[in-house]
Scaffold this active site. Sequence first.
Site, PDB file in Angstrom:
ATOM      1  N   PRO A   2       0.830  -1.220   0.000  1.00 53.33           N
ATOM      2  CA  PRO A   2       0.000   0.000   0.000  1.00 53.33           C
ATOM      3  C   PRO A   2       0.858   1.261   0.000  1.00 53.33           C
ATOM      4  O   PRO A   2       1.680   1.453   0.893  1.00 53.33           O
ATOM      5  CB  PRO A   2      -0.796  -0.108   1.308  1.00 53.33           C
ATOM      6  CG  PRO A   2      -0.746  -1.531   1.705  1.00 53.33           C
ATOM      7  CD  PRO A   2       0.563  -2.049   1.195  1.00 53.33           C
ATOM      8  N   GLU A   3       0.681   2.070  -1.022  1.00 54.91           N
ATOM      9  CA  GLU A   3       1.348   3.371  -1.100  1.00 54.91           C
ATOM     10  C   GLU A   3       0.252   4.432  -0.969  1.00 54.91           C
ATOM     11  O   GLU A   3      -0.870   4.098  -0.631  1.00 54.91           O
ATOM     12  CB  GLU A   3       2.100   3.484  -2.442  1.00 54.91           C
ATOM     13  CG  GLU A   3       3.029   2.298  -2.691  1.00 54.91           C
ATOM     14  CD  GLU A   3       3.759   2.350  -4.025  1.00 54.91           C
ATOM     15  OE1 GLU A   3       3.962   3.451  -4.557  1.00 54.91           O
ATOM     16  OE2 GLU A   3       4.109   1.280  -4.542  1.00 54.91           O
TER      17      GLU A   3
END
Length: 272
Positions: A2-3
């Site tokens: 997850p960015e």
Amino acid sequence: MPELPEVETIRRQMEERVVSSLISGVTLFRESMVRETIDAIAGKHILAVHRFGKLLVITLSDNLSVCIHLKMTGRLTLLAVGESFPVHTHVVFHLQSKHGDQLLVFSDSRRFGFIHVLPSTEVSKLPFLVKLGKEPLKDLTIKDFIAICHKTKRPIKTLLLDQQRISGIGNIYACESLWIAKIHPTIPANALTTNQCGALFSAIEAVLTEGISRGGASDNTYRNLMGGKGKYQNFFKVYMRKGKPCPRCTTPIAFTRLAGRGTFYCPHCQER
DNA sequence: GGGCTCCTGGAT
DNA sequence: ATCCAGGAGCCC
């Protein structure tokens, strides 16, 4: 994985579905995932959900906050009561709202993630937040970005991944933005021209915006709050496309390792 | 500023 | 059975 766009997707879903809920209780399956005692949050209401880079900050009533970092494989999943928990579930928040009872579940197979529970007035003192760099699409200006680039000879891709310089960018969006800007990942940041910095700044804004609009990228493990996949992985130009034709010039996409990270680029478009 | 480390599932 | 994914803290 997850960015910024993936965490933002979850944040928006939480804003819609869990804000104003009452946390009626917490079940803690693995104490080591929570940095402080979590008992105090029972009886509090969820007032807001914020995001700083890749960190989620859930503001509760009575000056309490819950900070969650998903790192690689962390997930937040909203379930109806009675649904079975995901594998590697470590914490379950029991929620009550006018829509009925729900469970907010934190799971993380590799256990790199963490949860902090602390007074809201102390959140900004978390070491991670104290050191966090400015954020694209938020407070990072092009002037900031040029200054940051020109201050170091580190490879530009390594700089993009440094959360203390620029927050929110991870491996996917670093590779994709460098391809758009036609910049080789290993070029020293201070060797970039002002025009190149400008192109890269615009590319970063473009990929993050598209990532958010497509609900993030699920090339591997990422799932959103409702358990669904993002769609941005279907639009990758270079990431995970080693040997496949560059969408611009058909040269096979190259793969190398930079600072220990898999790095994808077009050796023709992104010539050094 | 580079390398190691945490940890497990999936690919080979 | 072995290797690899990589966010970010920690070590020099």
